[in-house]
Design a protein around this motif. Structure first.
Motif, mmCIF file in Angstrom:
data_model
loop_
_atom_site.group_PDB
_atom_site.id
_atom_site.type_symbol
_atom_site.label_atom_id
_atom_site.label_comp_id
_atom_site.label_asym_id
_atom_site.label_seq_id
_atom_site.Cartn_x
_atom_site.Cartn_y
_atom_site.Cartn_z
ATOM 1 N N PHE A 1 0.298 -3.342 -4.626
ATOM 2 C CA PHE A 1 -0.686 -3.687 -3.592
ATOM 3 C C PHE A 1 -1.246 -5.092 -3.804
ATOM 4 C CE2 PHE A 1 -5.068 -3.776 -1.967
ATOM 5 C CZ PHE A 1 -4.796 -3.554 -0.621
ATOM 6 N N SER B 1 9.089 -3.845 -7.772
ATOM 7 C CA SER B 1 8.586 -3.625 -6.419
ATOM 8 C C SER B 1 8.859 -4.785 -5.475
ATOM 9 C CB SER B 1 7.079 -3.348 -6.461
ATOM 10 O OG SER B 1 6.788 -2.186 -7.212
ATOM 11 N N LEU C 1 0.828 -1.210 0.000
ATOM 12 C CA LEU C 1 0.000 0.000 0.000
ATOM 13 C C LEU C 1 0.863 1.260 0.000
ATOM 14 C CD1 LEU C 1 -2.883 1.110 0.101
ATOM 15 C CD2 LEU C 1 -2.737 1.030 2.607
ATOM 16 N N THR D 1 1.830 1.693 -3.512
ATOM 17 C CA THR D 1 0.658 2.073 -4.302
ATOM 18 C C THR D 1 0.283 3.536 -4.082
ATOM 19 O OG1 THR D 1 -0.237 -0.157 -4.455
ATOM 20 C CG2 THR D 1 -1.816 1.645 -4.600
ATOM 21 N N ALA E 1 0.229 1.460 -9.581
ATOM 22 C CA ALA E 1 -0.715 1.524 -8.461
ATOM 23 C C ALA E 1 -1.375 0.175 -8.209
ATOM 24 C CB ALA E 1 -1.776 2.589 -8.750
ATOM 25 N N ILE E 2 -1.437 -0.650 -9.241
ATOM 26 C CA ILE E 2 -2.118 -1.946 -9.122
ATOM 27 C C ILE E 2 -1.172 -3.038 -8.616
ATOM 28 C CG2 ILE E 2 -3.286 -3.772 -10.427
ATOM 29 C CD1 ILE E 2 -4.264 -1.537 -12.351
ATOM 30 N N SER E 3 -0.040 -3.206 -9.291
ATOM 31 C CA SER E 3 0.848 -4.342 -9.021
ATOM 32 C C SER E 3 1.354 -4.429 -7.581
ATOM 33 C CB SER E 3 2.036 -4.320 -9.983
ATOM 34 O OG SER E 3 1.689 -4.881 -11.227
ATOM 35 N N ILE F 1 -0.439 5.956 -7.275
ATOM 36 C CA ILE F 1 -1.749 6.553 -7.555
ATOM 37 C C ILE F 1 -1.585 8.011 -7.938
ATOM 38 C CG2 ILE F 1 -3.923 7.297 -6.500
ATOM 39 C CD1 ILE F 1 -3.931 4.668 -4.943
#
Length: 439
Positions: free
Chosen positions: A376, A251, A57, A60, A372-374, A64
């Protein structure tokens, strides 16, 4: 007269070389400041008592705001000026790189990284615009190819720089140390970025009496008009799929090597960089092949590349040792980045350079939305299932990239036909289009 023209032509070349050098260095610092946190995550998680879901998070939160700022950053560059936008961006992200070392818990770290993302998100489209203003049409392909190679190269260098800093100063000290690099690059941008080429310099460089006009700023109304193009948004989808893979690997590979394979932090720094050196080489090779042999019908490149990449990712997930894992990851990035220019090059090659900022921001928005997706989703899967399941999620990126390749126009003519009504060039005849490639 000939000597005068030669001098002016050399002047145009020097402008391009200086601009590429400054932007290349700035991108490297951008990536170091951005990615130091990927090596620090296990230590941050230990200090704040966070599992991999909450660690994801934190990543992310950055992506975002970074994704949301791609288009506004392009609009700012097109309407207010690229150099000014880059200075604000670099100064802001440097301050919040240092502030990351002052976080006292999850909430403060998320807030700091979100603001950090706002400033970093202003830079990509502005760098695209800046380079288009400082190169001739003949120089732009090579110039953008060199600048673009800084992206995977930055991903390779960042862990090598960050690991010893974390060992020496702890994760907080590492953020403070790399922020010094940010201060240096602000000064380089301020003093080292040459002014845009003039009409006379463009004419002399081309050896003709007339030359393309220098790249102009467009009005806010003109910039917003491009956002209505569904064709551009299809390329956004394709780049989103591509970068789900890239940002997922960047990440979580360092944490995986430390937590599951028990590799030392210094070893993680060295091993994590290897696949991205391969990606930088592959990007340049793919760009050359794209320019020489593969223009038009990018579907015939993107789909096979994504299918092979998916197979290599499966082998990576099944690897038994850290070395085997990195070997398969390196093979995957080497193949995947052959398609980079096919995905990112065609739409921005065809756009007039006046729209390079907002156009680059639109396509890059997809790539950063993937960021932002991967982190989290993969953090959640790693915590509740396993790292193997988390890395298997990268196959979704392959599927999205293939879908994007199927629904986007395959030739420059089809692209121009669908895009023309969304461009307003009534105030000025456009210069030849610019090819740009930044992630």
């Amino acid at each position: 007269m000939t000597e005068g023209k030669s001098s002016q032509a050399r002047s145009a070349k020097r402008v391009a070389v200086a601009a590429v050098a400054v932007l290349f260095m700035t991108w490297l610092i951008d990536y170091i400041d951005r990615l130091v946190i990927t090596l620090a995550l296990p230590d941050i998680g230990d200090e704040f008592g966070l599992g991999t879901t909450m660690q994801g998070l934190i990543l992310t939160a950055f992506f975002i705001t970074y994704a949301l700022m791609q288009i506004p950053g392009g609009i700012l560059a097109d309407t207010k000026g690229a150099r000014r936008t880059m200075l604000v961006a670099a100064g802001g992200w440097t301050i919040f790189t240092a502030a990351s070392g002052l976080a006292v818990g999850l909430t403060s770290m998320i807030a700091i990284r979100a603001v950090f993302g706002v400033f970093q998100g202003m830079y990509p489209a502005a760098s695209i615009k800046a380079l288009s203003e400082r190169t001739t049409p003949e120089q732009r392909l090579t110039a953008n190819g060199i600048m673009s190679a800084s992206n995977p190269l930055g991903s390779a260098i960042a862990p090598i720089v960050a690991a010893p800093l974390i060992v020496a100063f702890g994760w907080r000290g590492a953020f403070w140390a790399v922020s010094i690099l940010g201060l240096m690059i602000v000064f380089v941008l301020w003093k080292g970025m040459p002014k845009p080429l003039t009409t006379e310099e463009l004419a002399a460089a081309s050896g003709k009496k007339t030359a393309p006009e220098p790249v102009a700023q467009v009005s806010l109304r003109q910039a917003l008009g491009l956002l209505k193009s569904s064709m551009m948004w299809r390329f956004t989808l394709m780049f989103c799929g591509f970068n789900i893979i890239g940002w997922g690997l960047v990440s979580w590979v360092p944490s995986y090597l430390r937590d599951n394979k028990h590799v030392s932090l210094t070893g993680v720094g060295l091993m994590s960089g290897v696949p991205w050196v391969a990606a930088a080489i592959s990007m340049m090779v793919g760009g050359y092949l794209f320019d020489r042999f593969l223009q038009g019908n990018h579907r015939r490149v993107v789909i096979p590349v994504m299918l092979v990449t998916a197979g290599l990712l499966v082998m990576m997930v099944r690897a038994g040792s850290a070395t085997e894992f990195i070997v398969w990851e390196t093979c995957g990035t080497l193949v995947m980045y052959l398609a980079y220019m096919q995905i990112f090059g065609l739409p921005l090659r065809m756009l007039p350079p006046e729209y390079a900022g907002v156009g680059g921001g639109m396509v890059n928005f997809g790539g950063q939305l993937a960021g932002a997706i991967s982190p989290f989703v993969m953090g959640f899967l790693a915590e509740h299932f396993s790292y193997g399941v988390a890395f298997s999620f990268l196959g979704v990126g392959c599927v999205l990239a293939i879908i994007g390749a199927l629904v986007t126009p395959q030739t420059p003519e089809a692209f121009r036909a669908g895009l023309g009504r969304h461009l307003d060039l009534s105030e000025k005849k456009s210069a030849p289009a610019v090819a740009v490639t930044v992630a």
